[in-house]
Design a protein around this motif. Sequence first.
Motif, mmCIF file in Angstrom:
data_model
loop_
_atom_site.group_PDB
_atom_site.id
_atom_site.type_symbol
_atom_site.label_atom_id
_atom_site.label_comp_id
_atom_site.label_asym_id
_atom_site.label_seq_id
_atom_site.Cartn_x
_atom_site.Cartn_y
_atom_site.Cartn_z
ATOM 1 N N TRP A 45 -73.143 31.353 19.999
ATOM 2 C CA TRP A 45 -72.512 31.791 18.760
ATOM 3 C C TRP A 45 -73.321 31.474 17.508
ATOM 4 O O TRP A 45 -72.957 31.914 16.418
ATOM 5 C CB TRP A 45 -71.115 31.193 18.643
ATOM 6 N N ASP A 46 -74.391 30.719 17.621
ATOM 7 C CA ASP A 46 -75.241 30.399 16.477
ATOM 8 C C ASP A 46 -76.376 31.415 16.412
ATOM 9 O O ASP A 46 -77.522 31.117 16.705
ATOM 10 C CB ASP A 46 -75.782 28.972 16.589
ATOM 11 N N HIS A 47 -76.040 32.629 16.031
ATOM 12 C CA HIS A 47 -77.015 33.722 16.019
ATOM 13 C C HIS A 47 -78.146 33.477 15.036
ATOM 14 O O HIS A 47 -79.256 33.964 15.237
ATOM 15 C CB HIS A 47 -76.321 35.050 15.717
ATOM 16 N N GLY A 48 -77.887 32.719 13.982
ATOM 17 C CA GLY A 48 -78.920 32.403 13.007
ATOM 18 C C GLY A 48 -79.840 31.273 13.440
ATOM 19 O O GLY A 48 -80.792 30.961 12.744
ATOM 20 N N ARG A 49 -79.544 30.684 14.601
ATOM 21 C CA ARG A 49 -80.351 29.576 15.155
ATOM 22 C C ARG A 49 -80.498 28.444 14.139
ATOM 23 O O ARG A 49 -81.576 27.880 13.962
ATOM 24 C CB ARG A 49 -81.698 30.092 15.634
ATOM 25 N N ASN A 50 -79.401 28.095 13.489
ATOM 26 C CA ASN A 50 -79.403 27.068 12.454
ATOM 27 C C ASN A 50 -79.143 25.663 12.975
ATOM 28 O O ASN A 50 -79.543 24.690 12.341
ATOM 29 C CB ASN A 50 -78.335 27.390 11.397
ATOM 30 N N LEU A 51 -78.444 25.559 14.091
ATOM 31 C CA LEU A 51 -78.014 24.248 14.581
ATOM 32 C C LEU A 51 -79.009 23.677 15.578
ATOM 33 O O LEU A 51 -79.610 24.405 16.366
ATOM 34 C CB LEU A 51 -76.623 24.367 15.214
ATOM 35 N N ARG A 52 -79.156 22.352 15.546
ATOM 36 C CA ARG A 52 -80.028 21.616 16.466
ATOM 37 C C ARG A 52 -79.177 20.572 17.179
ATOM 38 O O ARG A 52 -78.149 20.137 16.670
ATOM 39 C CB ARG A 52 -81.164 20.914 15.719
ATOM 40 N N PHE A 53 -79.645 20.134 18.341
ATOM 41 C CA PHE A 53 -78.885 19.204 19.174
ATOM 42 C C PHE A 53 -79.722 17.983 19.506
ATOM 43 O O PHE A 53 -80.915 18.100 19.781
ATOM 44 C CB PHE A 53 -78.487 19.884 20.492
ATOM 45 N N ALA A 54 -79.082 16.825 19.513
ATOM 46 C CA ALA A 54 -79.716 15.585 19.965
ATOM 47 C C ALA A 54 -78.673 14.795 20.741
ATOM 48 O O ALA A 54 -77.515 14.704 20.324
ATOM 49 C CB ALA A 54 -80.229 14.756 18.789
ATOM 50 N N ALA A 55 -79.076 14.241 21.863
ATOM 51 C CA ALA A 55 -78.170 13.359 22.613
ATOM 52 C C ALA A 55 -77.961 12.087 21.799
ATOM 53 O O ALA A 55 -78.919 11.518 21.271
ATOM 54 C CB ALA A 55 -78.771 13.026 23.973
#
Length: 121
Positions: A13-23
């Motif tokens: 759902w993040d089509h703009g590729r704005n979000l990043r993930f870290a454990a």
Amino acid sequence: NMCNSGVNFILDWDHGRNLRFAALQSPTGQALLERCGRRSDDISSIVYVEPEACSIKSDAILSIAQACSLPLPALATLAFLLPAELRDAAYDAVAQNRYRFFGQSNQCRMSDDSFADRFIA
């Protein structure tokens, strides 16, 4: 499991590729926790980190939804109208039963060649 399902949902759902993930257990995740005023070993909640603010529990979930593609921002805006205590109670209920709902795994997905730029080690 819930972690994988949540990450996959956001990636879709993040089509703009704005979000990043870290454990949260990673050195980067621990540093972000401390930046947000939390203990580096406190992995009790999802944490959404923005340049000037951090949010946890339902606030984090809804803030993430607002950063995604339609219709999620509109739904999140409506959900923010509910009292935080009610939203967090629902968050806690799902979190306490996450293994029953989503199964259990020893780790979250942290790499995928097509999404490699989205994961922070």
